[in-house]
Motif scaffolding. Structure first.
Motif, PDB file in Angstrom:
ATOM      1  N   THR A   1       0.805  -1.220   0.000  1.00 12.67           N
ATOM      2  CA  THR A   1       0.000   0.000   0.000  1.00 12.67           C
ATOM      3  C   THR A   1       0.835   1.266   0.000  1.00 12.67           C
ATOM      4  OG1 THR A   1      -0.132   0.072   2.421  1.00 12.67           O
ATOM      5  CG2 THR A   1      -1.821  -1.188   1.264  1.00 12.67           C
ATOM      6  N   ARG A   2       2.178   1.124   0.135  1.00  8.21           N
ATOM      7  CA  ARG A   2       3.092   2.271   0.197  1.00  8.21           C
ATOM      8  C   ARG A   2       2.720   3.194   1.348  1.00  8.21           C
ATOM      9  NH1 ARG A   2       2.366   4.246  -5.789  1.00  8.21           N
ATOM     10  NH2 ARG A   2       3.812   5.890  -5.182  1.00  8.21           N
TER      11      ARG A   2
ATOM     12  N   GLY B   1     -12.863  -0.505  10.856  1.00  7.54           N
ATOM     13  CA  GLY B   1     -11.533  -0.154  10.383  1.00  7.54           C
ATOM     14  C   GLY B   1     -10.918  -1.310   9.623  1.00  7.54           C
ATOM     15  N   VAL B   2      -9.887  -1.011   8.857  1.00  5.09           N
ATOM     16  CA  VAL B   2      -9.116  -2.042   8.162  1.00  5.09           C
ATOM     17  C   VAL B   2      -7.636  -1.798   8.429  1.00  5.09           C
ATOM     18  CG1 VAL B   2     -10.784  -2.514   6.340  1.00  5.09           C
ATOM     19  CG2 VAL B   2      -9.129  -0.677   6.029  1.00  5.09           C
ATOM     20  N   GLU B   3      -6.893  -2.877   8.571  1.00  8.86           N
ATOM     21  CA  GLU B   3      -5.457  -2.783   8.825  1.00  8.86           C
ATOM     22  C   GLU B   3      -4.798  -4.014   8.229  1.00  8.86           C
ATOM     23  OE1 GLU B   3      -1.997  -1.787   9.270  1.00  8.86           O
ATOM     24  OE2 GLU B   3      -3.393  -0.343  10.152  1.00  8.86           O
TER      25      GLU B   3
ATOM     26  N   PHE C   1      -6.928  -1.606   2.313  1.00  8.89           N
ATOM     27  CA  PHE C   1      -7.992  -0.597   2.238  1.00  8.89           C
ATOM     28  C   PHE C   1      -8.522  -0.387   0.828  1.00  8.89           C
ATOM     29  CE2 PHE C   1      -3.993   1.928   2.275  1.00  8.89           C
ATOM     30  CZ  PHE C   1      -4.118   2.618   1.077  1.00  8.89           C
ATOM     31  N   TRP C   2      -7.761  -0.828  -0.188  1.00  3.46           N
ATOM     32  CA  TRP C   2      -8.259  -0.706  -1.560  1.00  3.46           C
ATOM     33  C   TRP C   2      -9.463  -1.613  -1.793  1.00  3.46           C
ATOM     34  CZ3 TRP C   2      -6.799   3.561  -3.436  1.00  3.46           C
ATOM     35  CH2 TRP C   2      -5.482   4.024  -3.309  1.00  3.46           C
TER      36      TRP C   2
ATOM     37  N   LEU D   1      -6.643   7.323  -4.108  1.00  2.00           N
ATOM     38  CA  LEU D   1      -7.677   7.177  -3.093  1.00  2.00           C
ATOM     39  C   LEU D   1      -8.800   8.181  -3.307  1.00  2.00           C
ATOM     40  CD1 LEU D   1      -8.742   5.877  -0.524  1.00  2.00           C
ATOM     41  CD2 LEU D   1      -7.308   7.437   0.806  1.00  2.00           C
ATOM     42  N   TRP D   2      -8.455   9.399  -3.713  1.00  2.00           N
ATOM     43  CA  TRP D   2      -9.487  10.402  -3.962  1.00  2.00           C
ATOM     44  C   TRP D   2     -10.441   9.961  -5.072  1.00  2.00           C
ATOM     45  CZ3 TRP D   2     -12.108  13.988  -1.826  1.00  2.00           C
ATOM     46  CH2 TRP D   2     -12.875  14.872  -2.600  1.00  2.00           C
TER      47      TRP D   2
END
Length: 257
Positions: free
Chosen positions: A110-111, A161-163, A188-189, A211-212
């Motif tokens: 995810t960088r 949430g996601v992690e 999260f994608w 993401l935007w």
């Protein structure tokens, strides 16, 4: 010709790190070949210092964050120093496994490194949370600090949430069992943002533009997208909330039209 203050565009922190370190190694090898001096402690010191300086300068030119510039500066000296010590190889394996547990593949996939929102940021976040029942998603929940804060102050909120980093996920998941929120082990994608009134993110500059596109495609009109520290390039936020004197101590808030 590039302007002096314009970073060279190179995708991803890991590729940038490799380029910076590689540039330093090339410079050190060049100095070694031109020196014409046998292997001495002084030459080793000069080579290590040269590699570190060139790697640090290269990292700065590549536009890496300040902490990564520092990592590039100390990487070679720390490696050489460790090799001079009589350290059990198991110590390196243990350190690697510990880093893998903390970060997993998150930084590469995810960088996004592990960032945790502080108390000041959370205090400035609270006024933006709806009073009526609402749903919220934390992208990159870390240890669950943001979700835990919101759960304590908005008991009527549905919080998720996601992690993707293993150890922070376990901590967040355990806290969520009695903390009033849920955390999933996921990228999260893969999240569908359409069901949330508030989406919070504390990521890095790397994914913000993409993401935007996801946010504006999936989130409903009137919902809030809140980013800690990192702005969406070319998209002015609806509100900017500063919570400290540091350059990045800012909440950027967009209300979806």
């Amino acid at each position: 010709m590039l302007a002096a203050n314009r970073p060279i565009a190179t995708p991803g922190l890991i590729p940038q790190f490799v380029i910076a370190q590689g540039t330093g190694v090339v410079m050190a090898c060049g100095i070694a070949m031109l020196s014409g001096v046998g292997r001495t402690s002084l030459l080793l010191l000069v080579l290590v210092a040269s590699q570190a300086i060139v790697a640090g300068v290269s990292a700065r030119m590549l536009g890496m964050p300040a902490r990564w510039v520092a990592i590039n500066l100390v990487f070679a000296p720390a490696l050489v120093g460790a090799l001079q010590l009589d350290v059990n190889p198991l110590a390196y394996a243990t350190g690697f496994l510990a880093l893998l547990a903390i970060f997993g593949t998150a930084t590469i996939v995810t960088r996004v490194p592990l960032f945790l929102s502080g108390k000041r940021a959370l205090a400035r976040l609270e006024p933006w949370l709806p009073r009526e029942p609402f749903s919220m998603l934390d992208l990159g929940a870390g240890t669950g600090r943001v979700l835990r804060f919101v759960a304590r102050r908005r008991g009527n909120a549905a919080l998720n949430g996601v992690e993707i980093a293993p150890l922070p996920f376990v901590v967040a998941w355990l806290r969520g069992l009695w903390g009033g929120y849920r955390v999933s082990f996921d990228n999260f994608w893969n999240c569908d943002l359409s069901g949330y009134d508030v989406v919070f993110a504390y990521l890095s500059p790397a994914p913000m533009e993409r993401l935007w596109d996801k946010v504006r495609t999936e989130m409903r009109t009137g919902s809030l997208f809140i980013s800690n520290s990192f702005v969406v390039p070319g998209v002015p936020p609806t509100s900017v909330v500063r919570y400290g004197r540091a350059r990045g101590a800012v909440l950027y808030i967009w209300r979806l039209p």
